[in-house]
Design an enzyme around this catalytic site. Structure first.
Site, short mmCIF file in Angstrom:
data_model
loop_
_atom_site.label_atom_id
_atom_site.label_comp_id
_atom_site.label_asym_id
_atom_site.label_seq_id
_atom_site.Cartn_x
_atom_site.Cartn_y
_atom_site.Cartn_z
N ARG A 1 4.83 4.37 2.35
CA ARG A 1 5.04 3.13 3.10
C ARG A 1 6.33 3.24 3.91
NH1 ARG A 1 2.47 -1.33 3.09
NH2 ARG A 1 1.01 -0.36 1.64
N THR B 1 3.61 3.24 11.62
CA THR B 1 3.86 3.27 10.18
C THR B 1 3.25 4.54 9.65
OG1 THR B 1 1.88 1.91 9.95
CG2 THR B 1 4.00 0.79 9.78
#
Ligand code: DSN
Length: 417
Positions: free
Chosen positions: A234, A225
């Site tokens: 994100r 991520t």
């Protein structure tokens, strides 16, 4: 009627955003998977790129008008492959779970076995847990840590690999305070003819900053991520050996996802740029130094640390020796009331359920971005101990909350906003 956007100020929503900004500025953020992104990342995420549809990949889109979107996505791909020394990158996954599922779709057939770390011992849902698609479409087999030193049981990994002959072996964790030995996983994968996926979600920023060994030369595929230690927007990302590039890209689009979030892809490019700067190496090293300082100070306060300490950005606290009755849930809630944000977490062989737990996970990436150092970690450990010695004493929690606010006023991530 004008075709433009309605006038008037949305006070209701603006007030919510203001309250969240204030919460981030005035309380301690110790969730190990969170961080504060830069103004450049925030601005790019909120840019006009959000308006564009761009199914496909640079040079091969299904809609017109993508000449600048292509430049942004190419920049992100070039920057991330250079940053990690990878052969191929896909920057479109909306999340880490999507990145992992795309790898499964690319490398496995439904019903194939995959071997990953147990969720309740520090792994992740998408590493073969039965409640996740990775453990229902595929045959999820899981390994854990030893009872003695609470490190990954590499003998168990090898035994399970030999028994189940998985097509994919996954390393990577969400609550493991030690360095994962990617070379051992590579060797086991080779022994059984499996592909090797390293999920570096928690470590990507540390790897980019030289504070954690890179699995890129060893793994077939590395996922991560972009919003944890890497401090970007994100989202997810996949790095792969060239031989897997075509299958990975096809798995992300069109198999799993539709239109990419190009404003986020561009913000990933901004984060990759920042992570390539020399200052980021200093940041990554400080994250680990701060976690070590936090671990030492917590131990001095009487807490037991799973595996005895940390080698990365997080510590996992076993609350039972400190207070046999105190659950992770109660501890998290009391700390929240005192302005200290963290999450309850199972510890290895936890007798309590994942909704209650006997542990707390604490990480240093966000407060390191805010400028805190080892000295502040000692203060933070003391504040945590005061809260957890008197979880029902609202007066004491309020006093700690005031001290937290005073501390945070010197380390405010978004002071100008
Ligand atoms: N939610 C992430 C974490 O907190 O570690 C994992 O996906």
């Amino acid at each position: 009627m004008s075709g433009r956007w309605p006038g008037g100020h949305d006070h209701e929503l603006a007030a919510i955003l203001d309250r969240e900004l204030d919460r981030q500025n005035t309380t301690l953020q110790l969730i190990a998977s969170e961080n504060f992104t830069s103004p450049a990342v925030l601005a790019t995420t909120g840019s006009v790129l959000t308006n564009k549809y761009s199914e496909g990949y640079p040079g091969r889109r299904f809609y017109g008008g993508n000449q600048f979107i292509d430049q942004a996505e190419d920049l992100a791909r070039q920057r991330v492959t250079a940053l990690f020394g990878a052969e191929h990158a896909n920057v479109q996954p909306h999340s880490g779970s999507n990145a992992n599922l795309a790898v499964c779709l690319a490398l496995l057939q439904p019903g194939d076995a995959l071997l990953g770390m147990r969720l309740d011992q520090g792994g992740h849902l998408s590493h073969g847990q039965a409640v996740n698609i990775s453990g229902s479409w595929y045959q999820g087999v899981t390994y854990g840590v030893t009872r003695t030193d609470e490190r990954i049981d590499y003998d168990e990994v090898r035994d399970l690999a030999l028994e189940h002959r998985p097509k994919l072996i996954i390393a990577g964790a969400t609550a493991y305070p030690r360095v994962i030995d990617a070379a051992v996983f590579r060797q086991i994968a080779d022994e059984v003819g499996a592909r090797f996926l390293f999920d570096a979600a928690h470590y990507a920023g540390l790897i980019a900053g030289g504070a954690y060994p890179s699995p890129v030369p060893l793994a077939d595929v590395v996922t991560f991520t972009t919003h944890k230690t890497l401090r970007g927007p994100r989202g997810g990302c996949i790095l792969a050996r060239a031989e897997h590039a075509k299958a990975i890209d096809k798995a992300v689009f069109p198999t799993l996802q539709g239109g990419p979030l190009e404003h986020v892809v561009a913000a990933k490019a901004a984060a990759f740029f920042e992570a390539a700067q020399p200052e980021f190496r200093t940041y990554a090293a400080q994250v680990v130094t701060n976690a070590e300082a936090l671990a030492r100070a917590l131990a001095t306060e009487g807490f037991r640390l799973v595996s005895g300490g940390t080698e990365n950005h997080l510590v996992l606290v076993d609350l039972r020796p400190f207070d046999a009755e105190l659950t992770g849930k109660a501890a998290q809630e009391a700390l929240d009331r005192a302005g200290i944000t963290c999450n309850k977490n199972t510890i290895p062989y936890d007798p309590r359920s994942p909704f209650v737990t006997s542990g707390l996970r604490l990480g240093t990436p966000a407060m390191t971005t805010a400028g805190m150092g080892a000295e502040e970690m000692v203060t933070v450990a003391g504040l945590i101990a005061r809260v957890l010695r008197a979880t029902d004493d609202e007066g004491s929690l309020a006093a700690v909350r005031d001290e937290v606010a005073a501390l945070c006023s010197k380390f405010t991530p978004y002071s100008g906003q």
